[in-house]
Design a protein around this motif. Structure first.
Motif, PDB file in Angstrom:
ATOM      1  N   ALA A 163       0.828  -1.196   0.000  1.00 24.81           N
ATOM      2  CA  ALA A 163       0.000   0.000   0.000  1.00 24.81           C
ATOM      3  C   ALA A 163       0.867   1.252   0.000  1.00 24.81           C
ATOM      4  CB  ALA A 163      -0.893   0.003   1.231  1.00 24.81           C
ATOM      5  N   LYS A 164       0.451   2.233  -0.768  1.00 23.24           N
ATOM      6  CA  LYS A 164       1.074   3.536  -0.674  1.00 23.24           C
ATOM      7  C   LYS A 164       0.592   4.200   0.611  1.00 23.24           C
ATOM      8  CE  LYS A 164       1.222   4.133  -5.681  1.00 23.24           C
ATOM      9  NZ  LYS A 164       0.778   4.944  -6.829  1.00 23.24           N
ATOM     10  N   LYS A 165       1.456   4.985   1.214  1.00 25.09           N
ATOM     11  CA  LYS A 165       1.046   5.646   2.442  1.00 25.09           C
ATOM     12  C   LYS A 165      -0.176   6.493   2.158  1.00 25.09           C
ATOM     13  CE  LYS A 165       2.746   8.048   6.485  1.00 25.09           C
ATOM     14  NZ  LYS A 165       3.921   8.556   7.187  1.00 25.09           N
ATOM     15  N   GLN A 166      -1.173   6.381   3.014  1.00 20.46           N
ATOM     16  CA  GLN A 166      -2.442   7.052   2.772  1.00 20.46           C
ATOM     17  C   GLN A 166      -2.999   7.566   4.082  1.00 20.46           C
ATOM     18  OE1 GLN A 166      -5.645   3.981   1.972  1.00 20.46           O
ATOM     19  NE2 GLN A 166      -3.805   2.765   1.568  1.00 20.46           N
ATOM     20  N   PRO A 167      -4.074   8.335   4.003  1.00 15.79           N
ATOM     21  CA  PRO A 167      -4.658   8.881   5.234  1.00 15.79           C
ATOM     22  C   PRO A 167      -5.153   7.775   6.154  1.00 15.79           C
ATOM     23  CG  PRO A 167      -5.482  10.023   3.286  1.00 15.79           C
ATOM     24  CD  PRO A 167      -4.732   8.826   2.795  1.00 15.79           C
ATOM     25  N   THR A 168      -5.342   8.144   7.398  1.00 12.99           N
ATOM     26  CA  THR A 168      -5.864   7.221   8.399  1.00 12.99           C
ATOM     27  C   THR A 168      -7.199   6.641   7.935  1.00 12.99           C
ATOM     28  OG1 THR A 168      -4.771   8.420  10.165  1.00 12.99           O
ATOM     29  CG2 THR A 168      -6.620   7.034  10.795  1.00 12.99           C
ATOM     30  N   VAL A 169      -7.374   5.338   8.156  1.00 17.07           N
ATOM     31  CA  VAL A 169      -8.611   4.668   7.762  1.00 17.07           C
ATOM     32  C   VAL A 169      -9.271   4.068   8.995  1.00 17.07           C
ATOM     33  CG1 VAL A 169      -7.835   4.148   5.428  1.00 17.07           C
ATOM     34  CG2 VAL A 169      -7.378   2.522   7.266  1.00 17.07           C
ATOM     35  N   TYR A 220      -6.484   3.641  11.943  1.00 12.08           N
ATOM     36  CA  TYR A 220      -5.207   3.018  11.588  1.00 12.08           C
ATOM     37  C   TYR A 220      -4.609   3.786  10.425  1.00 12.08           C
ATOM     38  CZ  TYR A 220      -1.756  -0.495  10.168  1.00 12.08           C
ATOM     39  OH  TYR A 220      -0.591  -1.135   9.848  1.00 12.08           O
ATOM     40  N   THR A 221      -3.318   4.093  10.549  1.00 11.02           N
ATOM     41  CA  THR A 221      -2.613   4.785   9.481  1.00 11.02           C
ATOM     42  C   THR A 221      -1.688   3.812   8.766  1.00 11.02           C
ATOM     43  OG1 THR A 221      -2.639   6.852  10.737  1.00 11.02           O
ATOM     44  CG2 THR A 221      -1.103   6.705   8.873  1.00 11.02           C
ATOM     45  N   PRO A 222      -2.043   3.360   7.563  1.00 18.61           N
ATOM     46  CA  PRO A 222      -1.174   2.426   6.830  1.00 18.61           C
ATOM     47  C   PRO A 222       0.198   3.043   6.560  1.00 18.61           C
ATOM     48  CG  PRO A 222      -3.352   2.537   5.837  1.00 18.61           C
ATOM     49  CD  PRO A 222      -3.279   3.668   6.823  1.00 18.61           C
ATOM     50  N   GLN A 223       1.217   2.223   6.697  1.00 18.35           N
ATOM     51  CA  GLN A 223       2.569   2.662   6.402  1.00 18.35           C
ATOM     52  C   GLN A 223       2.931   2.290   4.965  1.00 18.35           C
ATOM     53  OE1 GLN A 223       4.261   4.504   8.882  1.00 18.35           O
ATOM     54  NE2 GLN A 223       2.149   4.347   9.619  1.00 18.35           N
ATOM     55  N   ALA A 224       3.951   2.936   4.440  1.00 18.58           N
ATOM     56  CA  ALA A 224       4.317   2.732   3.037  1.00 18.58           C
ATOM     57  C   ALA A 224       4.646   1.276   2.740  1.00 18.58           C
ATOM     58  CB  ALA A 224       5.503   3.628   2.675  1.00 18.58           C
ATOM     59  N   GLN A 225       5.197   0.566   3.731  1.00 22.20           N
ATOM     60  CA  GLN A 225       5.614  -0.811   3.490  1.00 22.20           C
ATOM     61  C   GLN A 225       4.526  -1.827   3.830  1.00 22.20           C
ATOM     62  OE1 GLN A 225       6.662   1.191   5.815  1.00 22.20           O
ATOM     63  NE2 GLN A 225       7.163   0.152   7.744  1.00 22.20           N
ATOM     64  N   ASP A 226       3.377  -1.375   4.310  1.00 16.15           N
ATOM     65  CA  ASP A 226       2.305  -2.320   4.629  1.00 16.15           C
ATOM     66  C   ASP A 226       1.871  -3.091   3.393  1.00 16.15           C
ATOM     67  OD1 ASP A 226       2.278  -1.466   7.239  1.00 16.15           O
ATOM     68  OD2 ASP A 226       0.186  -0.814   7.241  1.00 16.15           O
ATOM     69  N   LEU A 227       1.563  -4.364   3.601  1.00 10.99           N
ATOM     70  CA  LEU A 227       0.995  -5.182   2.543  1.00 10.99           C
ATOM     71  C   LEU A 227      -0.518  -5.036   2.614  1.00 10.99           C
ATOM     72  CD1 LEU A 227       2.265  -7.134   0.442  1.00 10.99           C
ATOM     73  CD2 LEU A 227       1.665  -8.997   1.981  1.00 10.99           C
ATOM     74  N   GLU A 228      -1.111  -4.575   1.540  1.00  9.72           N
ATOM     75  CA  GLU A 228      -2.562  -4.375   1.480  1.00  9.72           C
ATOM     76  C   GLU A 228      -3.173  -5.561   0.730  1.00  9.72           C
ATOM     77  OE1 GLU A 228      -5.526  -1.382  -0.869  1.00  9.72           O
ATOM     78  OE2 GLU A 228      -3.836  -0.452   0.183  1.00  9.72           O
ATOM     79  N   TYR A 272      -4.383  -4.711   6.363  1.00  9.69           N
ATOM     80  CA  TYR A 272      -3.110  -4.011   6.263  1.00  9.69           C
ATOM     81  C   TYR A 272      -2.115  -4.793   7.112  1.00  9.69           C
ATOM     82  CZ  TYR A 272      -5.561  -0.084   4.173  1.00  9.69           C
ATOM     83  OH  TYR A 272      -6.310   0.707   3.334  1.00  9.69           O
ATOM     84  N   VAL A 273      -1.123  -5.374   6.459  1.00 10.19           N
ATOM     85  CA  VAL A 273      -0.167  -6.259   7.128  1.00 10.19           C
ATOM     86  C   VAL A 273       1.191  -5.568   7.193  1.00 10.19           C
ATOM     87  CG1 VAL A 273       0.910  -8.533   7.135  1.00 10.19           C
ATOM     88  CG2 VAL A 273      -1.410  -8.258   6.195  1.00 10.19           C
ATOM     89  N   PRO A 274       1.618  -5.129   8.380  1.00  5.73           N
ATOM     90  CA  PRO A 274       2.942  -4.511   8.499  1.00  5.73           C
ATOM     91  C   PRO A 274       4.037  -5.488   8.089  1.00  5.73           C
ATOM     92  CG  PRO A 274       1.597  -4.082  10.452  1.00  5.73           C
ATOM     93  CD  PRO A 274       0.883  -5.125   9.651  1.00  5.73           C
ATOM     94  N   GLN A 275       5.095  -4.940   7.496  1.00  8.23           N
ATOM     95  CA  GLN A 275       6.230  -5.761   7.063  1.00  8.23           C
ATOM     96  C   GLN A 275       7.432  -5.475   7.972  1.00  8.23           C
ATOM     97  OE1 GLN A 275       5.845  -8.065   4.108  1.00  8.23           O
ATOM     98  NE2 GLN A 275       3.948  -7.582   5.173  1.00  8.23           N
TER      99      GLN A 275
END
Length: 449
Positions: A18-24, A36-44, A445-448
């Motif tokens: 996932a590209k870094k995006q606003p809080t969801v 939750y705020t996805p991080q740039a490296q999160d697996l969506e 959203y899966v943190p890496q």
């Protein structure tokens, strides 16, 4: 150079990052809304698509398992008292099945012909040892509402769901571990060589691959979840081989779904190879089969060479033959690992071709077929598996063919089994990986790292 290019492919195909995006808005384990705020490296990951993939895993694993059972132990070589003659080749597909090492002059009870085995609607798929303990582990994770089974939970699960008498569909290390559990012993002592002389057999491979699917994109977490189940029956190189399969299944969500299955499999196999000990025989088997594939050998020539190299000449530290085991260690983790790599590489991601090669390759042929059938089935999903064979199949699974004391008198469906897997992954993502499930239930959203 080929290893390097595949590694680059793996790194470049991170499909769902996932590209870094606003809080969801997401939901916690209690169903309460959280931010939750996805991080740039999160697996969506698409949660609905993943459920369909889990269905494909169970369906294709059953097709491959039952197809491989036709030729199980038909061909194990000509060392020792048991002489099984020349190995099968591609020309034997569709011909009469030959007897296995137990059946005397009779062919397989599954089919008189070496061909795919199917079940139509209304005709349940029977459980076998390639599916039933994975089913049991999934059930235990769900009912105990945990991501990490304890030694006591594993022992209690085995004792409740496996028959102590009659035909209980356990062999070698599984049976020994079960016997030890009945005497009060807990894993991982049940796989220790001091107690279990069969610790280097194939058993853990066919009972633990599914843990990789419970931690999508996170082999570290998958291996943490799988470690005690692996060490229930395996140690040393056999445990290392089982971890390799778990590693590959976890990585299956980390490569682009629009890339060819062949390339995806080769990329994740290379990544999983990096976890093998540089001094052990498993990594040398991997490199040997891979090189033969790269050099354009046929799968039959590669399989024959594997037999000569590892069972006749006992190279790379693989010394099963010198141990003078029954059927020359035909259940051993090592030789079946090498045979499975033949079907993996030469099958080139084609589900039908991979199952064919696995069924004809020899030794414990239902195990590699089930392993790769399940993994490719996961990559394809339910519709992809149906498309590969040009037909639909029964969606019913009968766990009480081999196990006992499950709900609904042992009848389940692949759809329900996939939903159970989703619940387990929800818990892993939220509680263990500190990721999130969106409020609408459509994404993880899966943190890496």
């Amino acid at each position: 150079m080929r290893f390097i290019s595949l590694l680059c492919l793996f790194l470049s195909l991170a499909c769902t990052t996932a590209k870094k995006q606003p809080t969801v808005v997401c939901l916690d384990a209690q169903g309460q809304a959280i931010l939750y705020t996805p991080q740039a490296q999160d697996l969506e990951i698409d949660r609905g698509a993943y459920q369909d993939q889990l269905y494909g895993f169970w369906l294709a694993q059953c097709i491959a398992n039952w197809t491989g059972l036709i030729t199980e132990m038909d061909k194990i070589g000509n060392i020792g008292e048991i002489q099984t003659g020349a190995f099968y080749t591609r020309e034997d597909w569709g011909t009469a099945d030959l007897p296995n090492i137990w059946s005397g002059d009779a062919p397989s009870k599954v089919s008189d012909t070496i061909d795919f085995v199917f079940r139509d609607q209304g005709e349940p798929w029977g459980a076998d040892d390639d599916t039933d303990i994975e089913y049991m582990y999934q059930y235990l994770l769900d009912t105990h509402e945990t991501s990490l089974l304890s030694p006591a939970q594993i022992r209690e699960g085995w004792l409740r769901h496996i028959k102590a008498e009659e035909e209980n569909y356990l062999w070698v290390s599984n049976q020994q571990a079960f016997d030890l559990m009945q005497k009060g012993m807990l894993p991982p002592a049940t796989s220790d060589s001091a107690h279990n002389p069969h610790y280097d057999m194939i058993d853990a491979q066919l009972t633990t691959e599914i843990f990789g699917l419970f931690a999508p994109g996170r082999p570290d977490m998958a291996l943490k979840m799988a470690e005690l189940p692996i060490r229930t029956t395996a140690d040393q190189s056999a445990a290392e081989i089982a971890r390799f399969y778990v590693h590959m299944h976890a990585l299956a969500s980390s490569v682009a779904v629009d890339a060819p299955v062949k390339e995806r499999l080769q990329a994740i196999a290379l990544q999983a190879r990096s976890s093998l000990s540089p001094e052990g025989y498993p990594i040398k088997m991997y490199d040997y089969v891979w090189q033969a594939y790269q050099e354009g050998w046929t799968w039959e020539a590669t399989r024959d060479s594997v037999y000569e190299k590892y069972q006749v000449r006992q190279e790379d530290g693989y010394d099963i033959t010198s141990q003078q085991l029954p059927c020359n260690g035909c259940f051993a983790a090592g030789i079946n690992f090498a045979a499975s790599l033949v079907s993996l590489f030469f099958g080139e991601g084609d589900l039908k071709e991979t199952i064919k090669i696995g069924a004809l390759a020899g030794w414990d042929s239902d195990n590699p077929t089930a392993t790769w059938g399940g993994l490719i089935g996961f990559m394809l999903g339910k519709k992809g598996v149906e498309a590969a064979f040009g037909r639909t199949f029964s969606d019913t699974f009968f766990i009480h063919r081999t196990r006992q004391h499950f709900p609904n008198e042992g009848l389940d469906t692949f759809g329900n089994m996939a939903q159970t897997g989703i619940r387990i992954i929800d818990r892993v993502v939220r509680e263990e990986l500190k990721g999130a499930v969106t409020e609408d239930g459509k994404k993880w959203y899966v943190p890496q790292g």
